[in-house]
Design a protein around this motif. Sequence first.
Motif, PDB file in Angstrom:
ATOM      1  N   HIS A 174      39.473  41.069  36.807  1.00 42.53           N
ATOM      2  CA  HIS A 174      40.734  41.725  37.154  1.00 42.53           C
ATOM      3  C   HIS A 174      40.706  42.183  38.611  1.00 42.53           C
ATOM      4  N   ILE A 176      43.464  44.690  40.729  1.00 41.42           N
ATOM      5  CA  ILE A 176      44.742  45.406  40.822  1.00 41.42           C
ATOM      6  C   ILE A 176      45.183  45.395  42.279  1.00 41.42           C
ATOM      7  N   ASP A 191      48.215  42.868  38.373  1.00 39.92           N
ATOM      8  CA  ASP A 191      46.883  42.281  38.373  1.00 39.92           C
ATOM      9  C   ASP A 191      46.946  40.887  39.003  1.00 39.92           C
TER      10      ASP A 191
END
Length: 363
Positions: A174, A176, A191
């Motif tokens: 991931h 962000i 994401d």
Amino acid sequence: MKKTKLKIAVAGAALVVAAATGMALAASGSSATSGSERPRTEQSTQQSKQQSKQRTPSVIKADGPNVFPHSLDFDAQSKTFFTGSLKQGKVYAVGPDGKVRTHIDDPELVSAQAVLADRERDRILVSNVDYGTADRSRKEAPFRIAGVGSYDLATGKQDWCVDLTAVALDGKQHLISDVTVGPDGTAYAVDELTPTVFRIDREGRASVFLRSDLLQGKLDIPDFLDGVGMAAVEWVKGNQLITAMADGSLVRVPVQHPEQAQKVKLSAPLASPTAGMRLLKDGSITAVSSGLLSGKPARIQRVEPRDGWKEATVTVTDTVEDPVTSDVTTGPGGTTYALSGGLAALLAGKPNDGFTLTPVKTG
């Protein structure tokens, strides 16, 4: 940066030529003009030059050695830029004079990517990421840290810091990339490596807001990342999220009905990879596209919506010579600045002696 300096130099030269022309005309007409008018002409020219100089924003060279910012935001009340560092995981306050000081130093932050100054709620929102290159990185397992923290705008003290990998529960990597805030204080984080938008309330309680194939990443960056997707997000009028995809497309997400998300029909795609964007006062968006893949100057583009963001017109309004320019923000006196944070040097393991904010045109 050289191009911006060249524009300023050309503008200055034009003023000198105009002033010289005006003085020559005054001299040639001296037989029909009283001597008392010539000093006023010269005084007027000097005042015009001074006013023009005051209106021309300057490049800001920030003196933060080994600070590698990816995004920034401007707080008009304190006249301060806030920016994170992918290297140290800290958030810094930057004055218009380029002076840099540490504002947030939270051990939970590995790399600070997105930074949003939320003056209405007296807080700063920061996205927590891990490229594997930071001082606090888990270098053997990059992109396994993903979250958002909230910090007091004045003191930098943590309100909360939420782990979004624990919310996603998918075992995937991931990143962000950006965060925005709605009028009720709800934050939305996007994401870059999965097609997931997270919703975070004012107390730091997070949930998955949307997963959609429309948000699936399609851009590959050789020797770095594959399947790069959502790069930036803004809340816009009509209670909608506008999400910029790295491939140059935009997706409109109605907050009340996220399942009705759809692509925005653009007059032309944004240059790829799209890196950052900011909402303008008239409801348009200014976006910056990095020249990371092409090596060409970064592009500043204006996106003007039609029919409630179902369609939009894209025009190029400026360029920044540094290809790896990653964000845009408002600045003092209604200016707009683009951030060049030295990402290429960071990825190559090289130091830097600061970063640059370049004034750009948005229309």
